[in-house]
Design a protein around this motif. Sequence first.
Motif, PDB file in Angstrom:
ATOM      1  N   SER A  19       0.842  -1.117  -0.014  1.00 17.12           N
ATOM      2  CA  SER A  19      -0.125   0.146  -0.021  1.00 17.12           C
ATOM      3  C   SER A  19       0.905   1.190   0.083  1.00 17.12           C
ATOM      4  CB  SER A  19      -1.036  -0.104   1.098  1.00 17.12           C
ATOM      5  OG  SER A  19      -0.146   0.104   2.395  1.00 17.12           O
ATOM      6  N   LEU A  20       2.187   1.125   0.506  1.00 15.98           N
ATOM      7  CA  LEU A  20       3.020   2.089   0.375  1.00 15.98           C
ATOM      8  C   LEU A  20       3.789   2.335  -0.970  1.00 15.98           C
ATOM      9  CD1 LEU A  20       4.365   1.860   4.084  1.00 15.98           C
ATOM     10  CD2 LEU A  20       2.782   3.807   3.284  1.00 15.98           C
ATOM     11  N   GLY A  21       3.598   1.536  -1.892  1.00 20.44           N
ATOM     12  CA  GLY A  21       4.150   1.586  -3.122  1.00 20.44           C
ATOM     13  C   GLY A  21       5.220   0.753  -3.381  1.00 20.44           C
ATOM     14  N   ALA A  22       5.526  -0.415  -2.385  1.00 22.31           N
ATOM     15  CA  ALA A  22       6.566  -1.177  -2.828  1.00 22.31           C
ATOM     16  C   ALA A  22       6.130  -2.145  -3.835  1.00 22.31           C
ATOM     17  CB  ALA A  22       6.953  -1.967  -1.588  1.00 22.31           C
ATOM     18  N   ASN A  23       7.173  -2.880  -4.543  1.00 26.15           N
ATOM     19  CA  ASN A  23       7.010  -3.855  -5.621  1.00 26.15           C
ATOM     20  C   ASN A  23       7.309  -5.192  -4.803  1.00 26.15           C
ATOM     21  OD1 ASN A  23       9.470  -4.314  -5.920  1.00 26.15           O
ATOM     22  ND2 ASN A  23      10.209  -2.691  -7.359  1.00 26.15           N
ATOM     23  N   ASP A  24       6.979  -6.278  -5.779  1.00 26.35           N
ATOM     24  CA  ASP A  24       6.965  -7.600  -4.948  1.00 26.35           C
ATOM     25  C   ASP A  24       8.761  -7.867  -4.749  1.00 26.35           C
ATOM     26  OD1 ASP A  24       4.605  -8.858  -5.500  1.00 26.35           O
ATOM     27  OD2 ASP A  24       4.613  -8.750  -7.553  1.00 26.35           O
ATOM     28  N   ARG A  25       9.708  -7.385  -5.298  1.00 26.62           N
ATOM     29  CA  ARG A  25      10.980  -7.783  -5.078  1.00 26.62           C
ATOM     30  C   ARG A  25      11.405  -7.098  -4.015  1.00 26.62           C
ATOM     31  NH1 ARG A  25      15.097  -6.145  -9.845  1.00 26.62           N
ATOM     32  NH2 ARG A  25      13.981  -3.980  -9.385  1.00 26.62           N
ATOM     33  N   VAL A  42       9.265  -6.096  -1.417  1.00 26.87           N
ATOM     34  CA  VAL A  42       8.538  -6.641  -0.479  1.00 26.87           C
ATOM     35  C   VAL A  42       9.166  -8.057   0.144  1.00 26.87           C
ATOM     36  CG1 VAL A  42       6.371  -7.872   0.188  1.00 26.87           C
ATOM     37  CG2 VAL A  42       6.264  -5.856  -1.063  1.00 26.87           C
ATOM     38  N   PHE A  43       9.638  -8.585  -0.773  1.00 22.66           N
ATOM     39  CA  PHE A  43      10.450  -9.972  -0.518  1.00 22.66           C
ATOM     40  C   PHE A  43      11.669  -9.656   0.071  1.00 22.66           C
ATOM     41  CE2 PHE A  43      13.266 -13.517  -1.482  1.00 22.66           C
ATOM     42  CZ  PHE A  43      12.513 -14.476  -0.920  1.00 22.66           C
ATOM     43  N   THR A  44      12.682  -8.668  -0.465  1.00 23.26           N
ATOM     44  CA  THR A  44      13.836  -8.283   0.029  1.00 23.26           C
ATOM     45  C   THR A  44      13.976  -7.777   1.466  1.00 23.26           C
ATOM     46  OG1 THR A  44      13.920  -6.717  -1.323  1.00 23.26           O
ATOM     47  CG2 THR A  44      15.002  -8.624  -2.061  1.00 23.26           C
ATOM     48  N   LYS A  45      13.014  -6.942   1.633  1.00 24.92           N
ATOM     49  CA  LYS A  45      13.038  -5.918   2.663  1.00 24.92           C
ATOM     50  C   LYS A  45      11.940  -6.410   3.786  1.00 24.92           C
ATOM     51  CE  LYS A  45      14.715  -2.054   0.188  1.00 24.92           C
ATOM     52  NZ  LYS A  45      14.907  -0.646  -0.164  1.00 24.92           N
ATOM     53  N   ILE A  46      11.041  -7.095   3.311  1.00 23.43           N
ATOM     54  CA  ILE A  46       9.961  -7.408   4.632  1.00 23.43           C
ATOM     55  C   ILE A  46       9.870  -8.892   4.569  1.00 23.43           C
ATOM     56  CG2 ILE A  46       7.531  -7.372   5.340  1.00 23.43           C
ATOM     57  CD1 ILE A  46       8.693  -4.561   4.847  1.00 23.43           C
ATOM     58  N   THR A  47       9.733  -9.700   3.604  1.00 25.37           N
ATOM     59  CA  THR A  47       9.604 -11.233   3.983  1.00 25.37           C
ATOM     60  C   THR A  47      10.954 -11.927   4.452  1.00 25.37           C
ATOM     61  OG1 THR A  47       7.984 -11.110   2.219  1.00 25.37           O
ATOM     62  CG2 THR A  47       8.712 -13.221   2.832  1.00 25.37           C
ATOM     63  N   LEU A  48      11.882 -11.641   3.689  1.00 25.63           N
ATOM     64  CA  LEU A  48      13.164 -12.350   3.751  1.00 25.63           C
ATOM     65  C   LEU A  48      13.808 -11.858   5.181  1.00 25.63           C
ATOM     66  CD1 LEU A  48      15.041 -14.016   2.595  1.00 25.63           C
ATOM     67  CD2 LEU A  48      16.330 -12.219   1.507  1.00 25.63           C
ATOM     68  N   PRO A  49      13.746 -10.728   5.803  1.00 32.35           N
ATOM     69  CA  PRO A  49      14.238 -10.456   6.909  1.00 32.35           C
ATOM     70  C   PRO A  49      13.417 -11.146   8.255  1.00 32.35           C
ATOM     71  CG  PRO A  49      14.146  -8.267   5.867  1.00 32.35           C
ATOM     72  CD  PRO A  49      13.699  -9.386   5.135  1.00 32.35           C
ATOM     73  N   LEU A  50      12.268 -11.304   7.795  1.00 36.69           N
ATOM     74  CA  LEU A  50      11.254 -11.949   8.843  1.00 36.69           C
ATOM     75  C   LEU A  50      11.428 -13.548   8.864  1.00 36.69           C
ATOM     76  CD1 LEU A  50       7.925 -10.232   8.304  1.00 36.69           C
ATOM     77  CD2 LEU A  50       9.249 -10.028  10.506  1.00 36.69           C
ATOM     78  N   ILE A  51      11.907 -14.135   7.895  1.00 32.90           N
ATOM     79  CA  ILE A  51      12.166 -15.655   7.622  1.00 32.90           C
ATOM     80  C   ILE A  51      13.498 -16.116   7.694  1.00 32.90           C
ATOM     81  CG2 ILE A  51      10.160 -16.168   6.377  1.00 32.90           C
ATOM     82  CD1 ILE A  51      11.598 -16.342   3.921  1.00 32.90           C
ATOM     83  N   VAL A  52      14.513 -15.289   8.163  1.00 38.69           N
ATOM     84  CA  VAL A  52      16.074 -15.428   8.472  1.00 38.69           C
ATOM     85  C   VAL A  52      16.123 -16.451   9.225  1.00 38.69           C
ATOM     86  CG1 VAL A  52      17.983 -14.438   9.691  1.00 38.69           C
ATOM     87  CG2 VAL A  52      16.887 -13.140   8.043  1.00 38.69           C
ATOM     88  N   PRO A  53      15.433 -16.829  10.459  1.00 39.20           N
ATOM     89  CA  PRO A  53      15.860 -18.003  11.313  1.00 39.20           C
ATOM     90  C   PRO A  53      15.639 -19.109  10.346  1.00 39.20           C
ATOM     91  CG  PRO A  53      14.360 -16.515  12.579  1.00 39.20           C
ATOM     92  CD  PRO A  53      14.442 -15.868  11.138  1.00 39.20           C
ATOM     93  N   ALA A  54      14.624 -19.300   9.611  1.00 37.02           N
ATOM     94  CA  ALA A  54      14.265 -20.412   8.830  1.00 37.02           C
ATOM     95  C   ALA A  54      15.057 -20.743   7.697  1.00 37.02           C
ATOM     96  CB  ALA A  54      12.815 -20.356   8.142  1.00 37.02           C
ATOM     97  N   PHE A  55      15.919 -19.386   7.042  1.00 33.77           N
ATOM     98  CA  PHE A  55      16.720 -19.433   6.159  1.00 33.77           C
ATOM     99  C   PHE A  55      17.980 -20.080   6.571  1.00 33.77           C
ATOM    100  CE2 PHE A  55      20.614 -17.308   4.380  1.00 33.77           C
ATOM    101  CZ  PHE A  55      20.394 -17.764   3.056  1.00 33.77           C
ATOM    102  N   PHE A  56      18.311 -19.718   7.937  1.00 32.06           N
ATOM    103  CA  PHE A  56      19.784 -20.210   8.271  1.00 32.06           C
ATOM    104  C   PHE A  56      19.667 -21.500   8.692  1.00 32.06           C
ATOM    105  CE2 PHE A  56      20.877 -15.530   8.028  1.00 32.06           C
ATOM    106  CZ  PHE A  56      22.026 -15.845   7.418  1.00 32.06           C
ATOM    107  N   SER A  57      18.501 -22.041   9.439  1.00 31.46           N
ATOM    108  CA  SER A  57      18.255 -23.530   9.642  1.00 31.46           C
ATOM    109  C   SER A  57      18.307 -24.148   8.699  1.00 31.46           C
ATOM    110  CB  SER A  57      16.658 -23.521  10.418  1.00 31.46           C
ATOM    111  OG  SER A  57      16.918 -22.998  11.844  1.00 31.46           O
ATOM    112  N   ALA A  58      17.759 -23.679   7.520  1.00 28.54           N
ATOM    113  CA  ALA A  58      17.939 -24.454   6.122  1.00 28.54           C
ATOM    114  C   ALA A  58      19.319 -24.570   5.743  1.00 28.54           C
ATOM    115  CB  ALA A  58      16.732 -23.941   5.090  1.00 28.54           C
TER     116      ALA A  58
END
Length: 547
Positions: A447-453, A455-471
């Motif tokens: 809603s603030l104008g961010a695109n998919d990329r 949103v993924f790199t700045k919102i989603t990816l930081p939130l799933i960092v624990p899952a990323f490093f466990s993987a």
Amino acid sequence: MLKNPFLIAIIITIFVLLFVFVLFPLYKVFAVSFTDGTGKFSLAKYSEVFSNAYMRQGFKNSLLVGSLTALVGTLVGYIFAYSINRAGIAMKGFFKTVAVIPMVFPPFIGAMSIIMLFGFNGLITSKIFGVTNFPVYGFWGLMIAQVVTFFPVAFITLDGVLSTISPVLEDAAFNLKANRWQVFLKVVLPLSVPGITSTMLVLFIESLADFGNPLILAGSRFPVLSVQAYLQITGMFDLRAGSALAVWLLIPSLIAFVAQKYWVSKKRYVTVTGKPRSSTLKSVTPLVKWILFSICLLFALFILLIYAVIFWGAFTKAWGMNNQFTLQNFKYVFDVGFDSIKDTVTIALTSTPISAVLGMIIAFLVVRKSFTGRKSMELISMLNFAVPGTVIGIGYILAFNSKPLLLTGTFAILVLNFIFRYVPVGIQSGVSLLGQIDPSIEEAAYSLGANDRQVFTKITLPLIVPAFFSALVYAFVRAMTAISAAIFLVSADWNLMTVQILSETDAGRLSAACAYSVILISIILLFIGILKIFLKSKISVSGNYSI
């Protein structure tokens, strides 16, 4: 989605990669097994394999070992999980730590250790009891190795199941005058059944797919299908017979995978209600508590003995014959096997981050995006979990031994194999964590104008960092310890430490094999230690088995 070309390109690229490196090798296994020497359709190899009593026995033995490993491994895992979560035993941290140790060791090291303990020159059989003909090779030795290797999977899953069952339910049953046995049978056990069933299917798949333990311990009198498929290709040079056996091995694995993923995993009971979870009642009597503690302690000590023997063996001149202290085994490993150490680390460090990132991207697409083929992408990307490594290895050498994808014997084929072999763990970790994150956070960014990329790199990816490093950790450990598919793909230019360990074990040089194992384990622990320091202990090796 159609308005975003970048997202469309990502989805198409992933589908192409999954087709080439997951489906195409499997297709080649089927295609080769159903053709004759001239390329025409034929069932001759299946007829030949089915008519061979030794091969039929191998199939029966594989199912028998897989079923019993699922049963016994789940039972041991449940005893551990129940004792820790419900019986209030002492030394919980110790038991939890010991229970996950087999996960960071190469899966066949347990088999090697069992030979060192119970073999002809074994520490327990020969040195302590004077028995030199203990039948370590065959069914019993293989079963011990399989249970020790795979029971951690059951413990981790069932520990999660039992820890989420609210003790208030048991309190309510006690208040209604139920005794402890009735509470266990009518409250705790029924709530555990979905987790138990799911765990048994996962252990069945893991055991059926295992290659290292059967290769070392099964012996010629107890044929196992994964080993027979390998021997058909490397010993008899019969690709079509090996492919037919691989298809035979694949069918029960796929049936168990589909049952686990689309039937059992959906049968879960919700007991997290937000109400108080404290309980004053004890589920077991003091006597039962000590019995459970004793069982856990004995099993934990056996696990420690199995892996301590590996370290001891690395510093002996010739295990069982001359146990004098020496460092020559390490000198031998660095002289003869330094290239394999370098290759193993290079391949693992290359494939691990790619596998983890790809897993997170697929998890994001599957959970957060709606597009045609979404379910297919999830199914195909998870398929390699159910496919035995032997089948994948055969598929890769069949699929990538001619132009334009001539990869046999190269660095690329090993890296690609590891990426797509272990990407399901990253996907599952990402899917689990994304399911717990409120989509409104990402919607606010849109809603603030961010695109998919963005949103993924700045919102989603930081939130799933624990899952990323466990993987990341899981993929690294598996890349370092892999054997079943990799043994088909190594070459003179690119070899792996696990293959060297098997080679030394086959040659009877157990002390040298132990030295390789100690170096391998040290590298894994160093990698995990560095990541834990870097991430301040926000990663877990044990949180990746809820597939």
